[in-house]
Design a protein around this motif. Structure first.
Motif, short mmCIF file in Angstrom:
data_model
loop_
_atom_site.label_atom_id
_atom_site.label_comp_id
_atom_site.label_asym_id
_atom_site.label_seq_id
_atom_site.Cartn_x
_atom_site.Cartn_y
_atom_site.Cartn_z
N ILE A 40 48.32 -5.92 5.59
CA ILE A 40 48.30 -5.64 7.02
C ILE A 40 47.80 -4.22 7.22
O ILE A 40 48.10 -3.32 6.42
N LEU A 41 46.99 -4.02 8.24
CA LEU A 41 46.50 -2.68 8.53
C LEU A 41 47.56 -1.91 9.31
O LEU A 41 48.17 -2.44 10.25
N ILE A 42 47.79 -0.67 8.91
CA ILE A 42 48.69 0.23 9.63
C ILE A 42 47.90 0.85 10.77
O ILE A 42 46.76 1.29 10.58
N THR A 43 48.47 0.88 11.97
CA THR A 43 47.74 1.40 13.12
C THR A 43 48.51 2.51 13.80
O THR A 43 49.75 2.56 13.76
N ASP A 44 47.76 3.37 14.46
CA ASP A 44 48.31 4.40 15.33
C ASP A 44 48.73 3.72 16.63
O ASP A 44 47.89 3.19 17.35
N PHE B 18 45.07 -8.30 9.89
CA PHE B 18 45.45 -8.71 8.54
C PHE B 18 44.18 -8.93 7.71
O PHE B 18 43.12 -9.24 8.24
N THR B 19 44.34 -8.80 6.39
CA THR B 19 43.20 -9.04 5.50
C THR B 19 43.73 -9.48 4.13
O THR B 19 44.93 -9.63 3.94
N ASP B 20 42.81 -9.69 3.18
CA ASP B 20 43.14 -10.21 1.85
C ASP B 20 43.86 -11.55 1.97
O ASP B 20 44.98 -11.75 1.47
N LYS C 206 45.98 2.13 18.81
CA LYS C 206 45.80 0.84 18.14
C LYS C 206 44.61 0.86 17.18
O LYS C 206 43.91 -0.14 17.00
N LEU C 207 44.43 1.98 16.52
CA LEU C 207 43.36 2.16 15.53
C LEU C 207 43.96 2.25 14.14
O LEU C 207 45.06 2.79 13.96
N PRO C 208 43.27 1.73 13.12
CA PRO C 208 43.85 1.71 11.77
C PRO C 208 43.92 3.10 11.15
O PRO C 208 43.01 3.91 11.30
N THR C 209 45.03 3.34 10.44
CA THR C 209 45.20 4.60 9.72
C THR C 209 45.44 4.37 8.24
O THR C 209 45.49 5.33 7.46
N GLY C 210 45.61 3.11 7.82
CA GLY C 210 45.85 2.80 6.42
C GLY C 210 46.14 1.32 6.25
O GLY C 210 45.94 0.52 7.17
N ARG C 211 46.61 0.95 5.05
CA ARG C 211 46.91 -0.44 4.74
C ARG C 211 48.26 -0.53 4.01
O ARG C 211 48.69 0.43 3.37
N ARG C 212 48.87 -1.70 4.12
CA ARG C 212 50.16 -1.92 3.47
C ARG C 212 50.22 -3.35 3.00
O ARG C 212 49.73 -4.27 3.66
N GLN C 213 50.83 -3.57 1.85
CA GLN C 213 51.06 -4.92 1.37
C GLN C 213 52.00 -5.64 2.34
O GLN C 213 53.05 -5.12 2.70
N LEU C 214 51.59 -6.85 2.75
CA LEU C 214 52.39 -7.57 3.73
C LEU C 214 53.77 -7.91 3.16
O LEU C 214 54.76 -7.94 3.91
N ARG C 215 53.87 -8.13 1.85
CA ARG C 215 55.17 -8.49 1.26
C ARG C 215 56.18 -7.37 1.37
O ARG C 215 57.39 -7.60 1.25
N THR C 216 55.73 -6.13 1.60
CA THR C 216 56.66 -5.00 1.76
C THR C 216 56.82 -4.60 3.22
O THR C 216 57.46 -3.60 3.52
N SER C 217 56.25 -5.38 4.12
CA SER C 217 56.29 -5.08 5.55
C SER C 217 57.46 -5.83 6.20
O SER C 217 57.89 -6.89 5.71
#
Length: 319
Positions: A197-201, A236-238, A205-216
């Protein structure tokens, strides 16, 4: 808005092609077995899709201004572009800020254009438009959309061709609001088989990073999560599978399917629009070829090379 009679259909959108002129441009109705769909030339948009009379997307009345990008084609960029500003081939370009409250350029240039109805039949329709060079986007892209109903559902393809002799920044997506039937978003379960999942401000609503969805906190979306009280406007991606589904408690509902190799990202928006009749009435599922703010990505914008032709495909079906 007045309900006065509408003008005759413009040249190129004649009854010969099966179109009816509305405030959404020319609309075409398709039918195949128990399936029915309605397409509009404004924005190359999907207006409605039903199976045995049951809606699979939240339809919008073509007598009104289309709300919230319902069913639109998003190009030459989907999602948000920070400050409407980007650098390409050493040149700085400035686009109009179509989301001024967040200082972003939102959802491209063709979502409000009146596309040309090229052809239609009982269960198919084809429309096209050309993005001509203009301030902020001095490139030329030809787009052709084709919709086809089958016994399984609706297939929607868009072909993009860079008609210029130089590379062009380009991304694409679509913006239908899916519905699992009666009720609201709170009554349905959403399944998103993505790994990231993309982390957003939250302020833009702009992306600032990425995080594994399983840890979200949203990790259970991978196996299905009830949307009661859940608000999403996330990318979301991957994907382990190119499919996002929305289901009722009995497990029936609707699925959006696509090719993640060509469309590796998908924005999901739970239509949180307080004081609007569209508040939480559908879930926007937006598979896209690039991430939000992709024209400003560190690796550079996604591009179409000179004369390159690329086709993107989505499908909607019952589950």
């Amino acid at each position: 808005m007045s309900d006065a009679p509408l003008p005759p259909s413009p040249a190129g959108d004649s009854p010969r092609s099966g179109g009816i002129y509305t405030r959404a441009g020319t609309t075409v109705s398709l039918k195949r077995d128990a399936w029915q769909a309605q397409i509009a030339t404004q924005g190359g948009s999907l207006v409605a899709l039903t199976f045995n009379g049951h809606p699979l997307v939240r339809a919008w009345p073509t007598s009104q201004v289309r709300p919230c990008y319902h069913g639109a084609t998003l190009a030459p960029w989907p999602n948000r572009l920070a400050d409407g500003n980007y650098i390409f081939a050493g040149q700085t370009h400035q686009l109009a800020l179509t989301e001024p409250e967040l200082n972003n350029a939102l959802h491209g240039l063709v979502c409000w254009e009146n596309w040309t109805l090229i052809d239609s039949g009982p269960d198919t329709a084809t429309m096209g438009t050309t993005i001509l060079p203009q301030p902020g986007y001095p490139f030329q892209i030809e787009l052709t959309s084709h919709w086809r109903l089958s016994g399984e559902g609706l297939t929607w393809t868009v072909t993009a061709i860079n008609q210029a002799p130089a590379p062009a920044p380009f991304g694409i997506g679509i913006h239908p609001y899916l519905t699992a039937g009666e009720g609201s978003v709170d009554d349905w379960t959403l399944t998103v088989p993505a790994q990231t999942i993309l982390i957003t401000d939250p302020s833009r609503k702009l992306p600032t990073g990425r995080r594994q969805l399983r840890t979200s906190p949203l990790s259970d979306l991978r196996i299905g999560r009830c949307l009661k009280g859940v608000r999403l406007d996330d990318c979301f991606t991957d994907f382990t599978k190119g499919q996002i589904s929305i289901t009722r408690p009995d497990g029936t509902g609707v699925a959006m399917e696509w090719e993640p190799e060509n469309l590796p990202f998908a924005q999901v928006f739970t239509s949180d629009l307080p004081d609007s009749p569209w508040d939480r009435t559908g879930v926007a599922i937006e598979p896209c070829s690039c991430a939000p703010n992709a024209f400003n990505a560190p690796e550079g914008p996604p591009t179409l090379t000179p004369r390159e032709e690329r086709t993107y495909r989505w499908s909607l079906k019952m589950i």
